[in-house]
Structure formats: structure tokens, C-alpha cells
Design a protein around this motif. Structure first.
Motif, PDB file in Angstrom:
ATOM      1  N   ASN A 280       0.806  -1.227   0.000  1.00  0.00           N
ATOM      2  CA  ASN A 280       0.000   0.000   0.000  1.00  0.00           C
ATOM      3  C   ASN A 280       0.839   1.277   0.000  1.00  0.00           C
ATOM      4  O   ASN A 280       0.352   2.329   0.411  1.00  0.00           O
ATOM      5  CB  ASN A 280      -0.963   0.000   1.198  1.00  0.00           C
ATOM      6  N   ASN A 281       2.088   1.199  -0.453  1.00  0.00           N
ATOM      7  CA  ASN A 281       2.955   2.363  -0.546  1.00  0.00           C
ATOM      8  C   ASN A 281       3.488   2.501  -1.968  1.00  0.00           C
ATOM      9  O   ASN A 281       3.546   1.526  -2.716  1.00  0.00           O
ATOM     10  CB  ASN A 281       4.136   2.258   0.424  1.00  0.00           C
ATOM     11  N   GLN A 282       3.891   3.736  -2.342  1.00  0.00           N
ATOM     12  CA  GLN A 282       4.477   3.972  -3.651  1.00  0.00           C
ATOM     13  C   GLN A 282       5.967   4.223  -3.523  1.00  0.00           C
ATOM     14  O   GLN A 282       6.412   5.024  -2.691  1.00  0.00           O
ATOM     15  CB  GLN A 282       3.832   5.170  -4.347  1.00  0.00           C
ATOM     16  N   THR A 283       6.759   3.542  -4.336  1.00  0.00           N
ATOM     17  CA  THR A 283       8.195   3.744  -4.419  1.00  0.00           C
ATOM     18  C   THR A 283       8.497   4.555  -5.670  1.00  0.00           C
ATOM     19  O   THR A 283       8.064   4.199  -6.770  1.00  0.00           O
ATOM     20  CB  THR A 283       8.936   2.393  -4.483  1.00  0.00           C
ATOM     21  N   ASN A 284       9.214   5.654  -5.503  1.00  0.00           N
ATOM     22  CA  ASN A 284       9.527   6.539  -6.622  1.00  0.00           C
ATOM     23  C   ASN A 284      10.945   6.260  -7.122  1.00  0.00           C
ATOM     24  O   ASN A 284      11.913   6.426  -6.374  1.00  0.00           O
ATOM     25  CB  ASN A 284       9.382   8.003  -6.200  1.00  0.00           C
ATOM     26  N   LEU A 285      11.054   5.839  -8.375  1.00  0.00           N
ATOM     27  CA  LEU A 285      12.320   5.415  -8.945  1.00  0.00           C
ATOM     28  C   LEU A 285      12.759   6.371 -10.050  1.00  0.00           C
ATOM     29  O   LEU A 285      11.940   6.900 -10.794  1.00  0.00           O
ATOM     30  CB  LEU A 285      12.188   4.005  -9.526  1.00  0.00           C
ATOM     31  N   VAL A 286      14.085   6.569 -10.155  1.00  0.00           N
ATOM     32  CA  VAL A 286      14.657   7.391 -11.216  1.00  0.00           C
ATOM     33  C   VAL A 286      15.718   6.575 -11.946  1.00  0.00           C
ATOM     34  O   VAL A 286      16.626   6.029 -11.327  1.00  0.00           O
ATOM     35  CB  VAL A 286      15.285   8.684 -10.669  1.00  0.00           C
ATOM     36  N   ILE A 287      15.583   6.502 -13.268  1.00  0.00           N
ATOM     37  CA  ILE A 287      16.598   5.892 -14.118  1.00  0.00           C
ATOM     38  C   ILE A 287      17.499   7.004 -14.634  1.00  0.00           C
ATOM     39  O   ILE A 287      17.051   7.893 -15.357  1.00  0.00           O
ATOM     40  CB  ILE A 287      15.956   5.145 -15.305  1.00  0.00           C
ATOM     41  N   ASP A 288      18.767   6.973 -14.225  1.00  0.00           N
ATOM     42  CA  ASP A 288      19.742   7.972 -14.673  1.00  0.00           C
ATOM     43  C   ASP A 288      20.573   7.339 -15.785  1.00  0.00           C
ATOM     44  O   ASP A 288      21.472   6.539 -15.537  1.00  0.00           O
ATOM     45  CB  ASP A 288      20.632   8.387 -13.500  1.00  0.00           C
ATOM     46  N   ILE A 289      20.261   7.703 -17.034  1.00  0.00           N
ATOM     47  CA  ILE A 289      20.920   7.057 -18.168  1.00  0.00           C
ATOM     48  C   ILE A 289      22.330   7.596 -18.393  1.00  0.00           C
ATOM     49  O   ILE A 289      23.245   6.843 -18.736  1.00  0.00           O
ATOM     50  CB  ILE A 289      20.065   7.212 -19.439  1.00  0.00           C
ATOM     51  N   ASP A 290      22.577   8.879 -18.173  1.00  0.00           N
ATOM     52  CA  ASP A 290      23.885   9.498 -18.376  1.00  0.00           C
ATOM     53  C   ASP A 290      24.445   9.142 -19.758  1.00  0.00           C
ATOM     54  O   ASP A 290      25.318   8.290 -19.911  1.00  0.00           O
ATOM     55  CB  ASP A 290      24.868   9.074 -17.283  1.00  0.00           C
ATOM     56  N   LEU A 291      23.939   9.810 -20.777  1.00  0.00           N
ATOM     57  CA  LEU A 291      24.313   9.510 -22.153  1.00  0.00           C
ATOM     58  C   LEU A 291      25.794   9.729 -22.447  1.00  0.00           C
ATOM     59  O   LEU A 291      26.333   9.162 -23.401  1.00  0.00           O
ATOM     60  CB  LEU A 291      23.469  10.353 -23.118  1.00  0.00           C
ATOM     61  N   ARG A 292      26.466  10.542 -21.633  1.00  0.00           N
ATOM     62  CA  ARG A 292      27.905  10.727 -21.838  1.00  0.00           C
ATOM     63  C   ARG A 292      28.636   9.391 -21.747  1.00  0.00           C
ATOM     64  O   ARG A 292      29.677   9.196 -22.361  1.00  0.00           O
ATOM     65  CB  ARG A 292      28.464  11.695 -20.797  1.00  0.00           C
ATOM     66  N   LYS A 293      28.100   8.482 -20.950  1.00  0.00           N
ATOM     67  CA  LYS A 293      28.718   7.169 -20.782  1.00  0.00           C
ATOM     68  C   LYS A 293      27.978   6.089 -21.564  1.00  0.00           C
ATOM     69  O   LYS A 293      28.598   5.165 -22.100  1.00  0.00           O
ATOM     70  CB  LYS A 293      28.740   6.813 -19.283  1.00  0.00           C
ATOM     71  N   ALA A 294      26.652   6.181 -21.622  1.00  0.00           N
ATOM     72  CA  ALA A 294      25.854   5.106 -22.222  1.00  0.00           C
ATOM     73  C   ALA A 294      25.872   5.124 -23.746  1.00  0.00           C
ATOM     74  O   ALA A 294      25.789   4.064 -24.378  1.00  0.00           O
ATOM     75  CB  ALA A 294      24.410   5.192 -21.727  1.00  0.00           C
ATOM     76  N   LEU A 295      25.979   6.311 -24.354  1.00  0.00           N
ATOM     77  CA  LEU A 295      25.888   6.421 -25.806  1.00  0.00           C
ATOM     78  C   LEU A 295      27.283   6.388 -26.417  1.00  0.00           C
ATOM     79  O   LEU A 295      28.094   7.288 -26.182  1.00  0.00           O
ATOM     80  CB  LEU A 295      25.172   7.718 -26.197  1.00  0.00           C
ATOM     81  N   VAL A 296      27.572   5.346 -27.191  1.00  0.00           N
ATOM     82  CA  VAL A 296      28.891   5.219 -27.810  1.00  0.00           C
ATOM     83  C   VAL A 296      28.729   5.059 -29.319  1.00  0.00           C
ATOM     84  O   VAL A 296      27.738   4.534 -29.808  1.00  0.00           O
ATOM     85  CB  VAL A 296      29.683   4.032 -27.228  1.00  0.00           C
ATOM     86  N   LYS A 297      29.738   5.518 -30.045  1.00  0.00           N
ATOM     87  CA  LYS A 297      29.720   5.450 -31.513  1.00  0.00           C
ATOM     88  C   LYS A 297      30.273   4.103 -31.956  1.00  0.00           C
ATOM     89  O   LYS A 297      31.338   3.682 -31.518  1.00  0.00           O
ATOM     90  CB  LYS A 297      30.575   6.584 -32.094  1.00  0.00           C
ATOM     91  N   THR A 298      29.528   3.413 -32.810  1.00  0.00           N
ATOM     92  CA  THR A 298      30.009   2.189 -33.424  1.00  0.00           C
ATOM     93  C   THR A 298      30.497   2.532 -34.819  1.00  0.00           C
ATOM     94  O   THR A 298      30.520   3.697 -35.218  1.00  0.00           O
ATOM     95  CB  THR A 298      28.902   1.122 -33.490  1.00  0.00           C
ATOM     96  N   SER A 299      30.871   1.521 -35.573  1.00  0.00           N
ATOM     97  CA  SER A 299      31.378   1.782 -36.919  1.00  0.00           C
ATOM     98  C   SER A 299      30.320   2.371 -37.837  1.00  0.00           C
ATOM     99  O   SER A 299      30.633   3.113 -38.764  1.00  0.00           O
ATOM    100  CB  SER A 299      31.923   0.485 -37.528  1.00  0.00           C
TER     101      SER A 299
END
Length: 311
Positions: A154-173
Motif C-alpha cells: 500500500n505504498n508507492q516507491t519513486n524510482l529514477v533511471i539515470d541514463i547518463d548519455l555521456r557514458k551510455a551512448l557510444v559510436k560504433t562503426s
């Protein structure tokens, strides 16, 4: 290219209340609680990218490998991750889950045509052209975000996804790939660090970024050329680009001791949309007029610090 020396600026101690308590798996009791999921980001390095769009069709939660559905969307929820920085968040959705402790969220991405921006995840460039975004297993087992959280009856948990694109987004070929490096935090008693950099002369051809590391996890090798498919400052918890006015924000910081690393980037003369790493920067961490090695932060605190660059 000039190499700048590294100086450990200090430790940021962020004290928050413990959000997780040990408990048994109560998922068979029939009791339920709810969870709300938001998404936030840090900026990407590439100057010519204006959007990183995710098309989410379902949110799942994992408890020791047992997958449960948190929310489903008849029409994919499409949003630009880059629009939500410096503490701003996108409210992705909410739903009910069985009571218990969970260790992962999964964003199931819409399995649309890469050429159809209404049904797929994609990259948008500043000239308004688009390109496919590679997300391994994104449409099957989902984009995975590790982090423990508890669902109570009966409670709500508030979640945040921190993607941080500086690290997550990489260039492939051929295109860009979104790596599963995002962190998941419970947004209850988190802290925000507001910083200002002194001796900072803004230039359109230079960038300064700050990186937060858990105490003892930074090594000089982090500043070296990263391996293929990885990023520089790979083990940082959070990061921010210093703005033109010399300010920066590190939001959603969890309890712990942190080291702060400052780095300088210079525009590539051969490619105006790219910044090249120049080196780490000697600096001092200050609170008011005091030079500090240790900074204690209470729960749910906004704190202002000053970084003095020793150029």
C-alpha cells in the motif's frame, strides 16, 4: 596536446536514510505496492546530436530473475532523453508490483521500423535527420537498469533511471549504441550538488566536465583512451558539463563518499562536432571560504560548492 595534472578535489559525503531494509520475499502473500518510474540524463559529447529518443512499450521489474510487469503501453511512449537534465525528469509511468525486493528494471522497447520514428528508438541530428539507435536486446529482454528497490504494501516507491548519455551512448562503426550503464535510484532522500567553477573562461572551443566517483574507485587509467565500445571515466557515478556561466549540477546523488574529477576538452579542428579530451585539471573544492577535503551532506539536501581551477 597539453596534458593537465589531476588533483583529488575532496570527498563528498552524502548522508541519506537507508531506503532498503532486509525482508523476505513476500510476493506470494498477494500484497501489492506501487512504483513510479522517471528518467533523467547527462549531456552527450557530440555537438551535432539534438535527440536520443526511446520508444518504450513496457516496463518490467526483476526480482532474483523473476520478471514481473510494472506497466504496459498500447502506444509506445516516445521521449527525448536529452530533454531531461540537471534534475529534470520524464515521468515514464507507474503500476503495481508484488511486495518484495527487486534488483532491476527493464525497459522493453517498441519493435518498430528504424525508418519510422513513431514506433522505434532513434538518434536525431541538429540538421533534423535521423539514424537508428542500436540497443542490444532492447525489443526482447529490454534495456536493463540495475539497482535495488523495495516495494511495500500500500505504498508507492519513486524510482529514477539515470541514463547518463555521456557514458551510455557510444559510436560504433555505423551508428550509435546505447549501453546498459544506467543507474537506478530511489528518489526519496537523494541530494543535489550545485557547483560553480571559478577561474573559468568560457570558450566555444572548450568544454569542462566534472565527474563524481565513489571514494577509492577512481584510477588515473580512467582518463586514458578508452577501449573500443567503452567511454572515458567509465566508472563515474554521475557527470555534468560546466555551462557558459560556470555552473553545473550533479543531481540524484546517493549516500556515500565521492571524489570529484575535473576534465578539459578542446574542439577538434578537423571536426567541429567533436571535442577531444585534453586532460584532467588541478582544482580545489571550497564551501564558502573554506577549502575542504571532506564534505558532509544530510539527507534530502541541496548544497552549493565551488571549484577553483588552478590553471
Amino acid at each position: 596536446m597539453k596534458r593537465l595534472n589531476y588533483l583529488l578535489l575532496g570527498f563528498l559525503t552524502i548522508s541519506t536514510l537507508s531506503l532498503l531494509t532486509s525482508c523476505n520475499d513476500d510476493s506470494d502473500t498477494g500484497e501489492k505496492g506501487s512504483a513510479n518510474v522517471e528518467v533523467t540524463d547527462a549531456a552527450v559529447d557530440a555537438e551535432n546530436i539534438s535527440g536520443v529518443y526511446l520508444a518504450v512499450s513496457e516496463i518490467q521489474a526483476s526480482a532474483n530473475g523473476s520478471i514481473k510487469t510494472l506497466a504496459t503501453f498500447d502506444t509506445p511512449i516516445i521521449f527525448n532523453v536529452m530533454d531531461y537534465q540537471e534534475g529534470a525528469t520524464f515521468d515514464l509511468g507507474s503500476g503495481d508490483l508484488d511486495v518484495g525486493v527487486y534488483d532491476e528494471l527493464r525497459l522493453i522497447l517498441a519493435d518498430g521500423s528504424p525508418s519510422d520514428v513513431t514506433t522505434s528508438s532513434y538518434i536525431e541530428y541538429t540538421d533534423q535527420t535521423t539514424a537508428a539507435l542500436e540497443i542490444p536486446s532492447g525489443t526482447t529482454t529490454g534495456y536493463k537498469v540495475k539497482g535495488d528497490f523495495q516495494i511495500s504494501a500500500n505504498n508507492q516507491t519513486n524510482l529514477v533511471i539515470d541514463i547518463d548519455l555521456r557514458k551510455a551512448l557510444v559510436k560504433t562503426s555505423e551508428t550509435f549504441k546505447l549501453r546498459p550503464t544506467a543507474r537506478l535510484v530511489v528518489n526519496e532522500t537523494l541530494s543535489t550538488i550545485h557547483g560553480e567553477v571559478s577561474n573559468y573562461a568560457h570558450s566555444s572551443d572548450q568544454k569542462v566536465a566534472v565527474y563524481a566517483y565513489l571514494e577509492g574507485t577512481y584510477e588515473a587509467a580512467e582518463a586514458e583512451e578508452p577501449a573500443a565500445g567503452e567511454s572515458r571515466f567509465e566508472n563515474s557515478i554521475n557527470s555534468a558539463v560546466v555551462k557558459e556561466d560556470g555552473t553545473f549540477t550533479l543531481a540524484f546523488m546517493e549516500e556515500g563518499n565521492y571524489e570529484i574529477v575535473v576534465a578539459s576538452y578542446q574542439r577538434n579542428p578537423s571536426n567541429e562536432n567533436e571535442f577531444l579530451f585534453e586532460g584532467t585539471v588541478d582544482s580545489e573544492l571550497m564551501l564558502g571560504t573554506n577549502i575542504l577535503n571532506l564534505l558532509s551532506i544530510e539527507s534530502s539536501t541541496n548544497i552549493s560548492i565551488n571549484l577553483v581551477l588552478n590553471n
